[in-house]
Design an enzyme around this catalytic site. Sequence first.
Site, PDB file in Angstrom:
ATOM      1  N   HIS A  79       0.876  -1.099  -0.077  1.00  0.00           N
ATOM      2  CA  HIS A  79      -0.103   0.080   0.000  1.00  0.00           C
ATOM      3  C   HIS A  79       0.739   1.387  -0.071  1.00  0.00           C
ATOM      4  CE1 HIS A  79      -3.911  -2.193   1.693  1.00  0.00           C
ATOM      5  NE2 HIS A  79      -3.529  -2.425   0.546  1.00  0.00           N
ATOM      6  N   GLU A  81       0.994   3.938   1.993  1.00  0.00           N
ATOM      7  CA  GLU A  81       1.276   4.547   3.250  1.00  0.00           C
ATOM      8  C   GLU A  81       2.650   3.643   3.525  1.00  0.00           C
ATOM      9  OE1 GLU A  81      -3.263   3.980   3.491  1.00  0.00           O
ATOM     10  OE2 GLU A  81      -1.647   2.993   2.628  1.00  0.00           O
ATOM     11  N   CYS A 104      -6.364   1.261   5.466  1.00  0.00           N
ATOM     12  CA  CYS A 104      -6.825   0.214   6.170  1.00  0.00           C
ATOM     13  C   CYS A 104      -6.243  -0.023   7.353  1.00  0.00           C
ATOM     14  CB  CYS A 104      -6.479  -1.070   5.255  1.00  0.00           C
ATOM     15  SG  CYS A 104      -4.770  -1.612   5.142  1.00  0.00           S
ATOM     16  N   CYS A 107      -2.384  -0.723   7.587  1.00  0.00           N
ATOM     17  CA  CYS A 107      -1.555   0.454   7.307  1.00  0.00           C
ATOM     18  C   CYS A 107      -1.733   1.367   8.399  1.00  0.00           C
ATOM     19  CB  CYS A 107      -2.132   1.354   6.264  1.00  0.00           C
ATOM     20  SG  CYS A 107      -1.623   0.352   4.469  1.00  0.00           S
TER      21      CYS A 107
END
Length: 158
Positions: A79, A81, A104, A107
């Site tokens: 992801h 992040e 999410c 993260c």
Amino acid sequence: MIMKRSDYISWDKYFMGVAILSAMRSKDPNTQVGACIVNPQKRIVGIGYNGFPYGCEDDEFPWSNEGEFCETKYPYVVHAEPNAILNSISSLEGCSIYVTLFPCHECVKLIIQSGIKEIVFLDDKYQGTDSDLAAKKMLKSAKVSYRKVSPLRLTIEE
């Protein structure tokens, strides 16, 4: 006397614009997410977007979001992040992260552990899901704030 211009963009729009620009690097055909980490002095210290791990060829892994788990993108994509956190150039203590999509729960764990104290996001399309509820529960407990900003009218031409 010449006055400064008054139509310059805010810090939020500036940093979210960088996150949006980063998202444009993603090769994911369904969801492009970008992140920009900013320190308390308003300096960018990390940028990331969602994609496969370094060294994993984009054409050797699936981009599908449906089917058997290992035949989808989900076990492989990193992801935005964590990519921004891993790409950071300094301590993240007290920083803000600008993300195009609310993080999410996985993260959020990394955001909390890194010392980031604020999440500024553009879209919350998974609001109310189990992942979202878990993420927001952890953020509240860790005293990490989050806020949504208005959509931007950003045009970038190649």
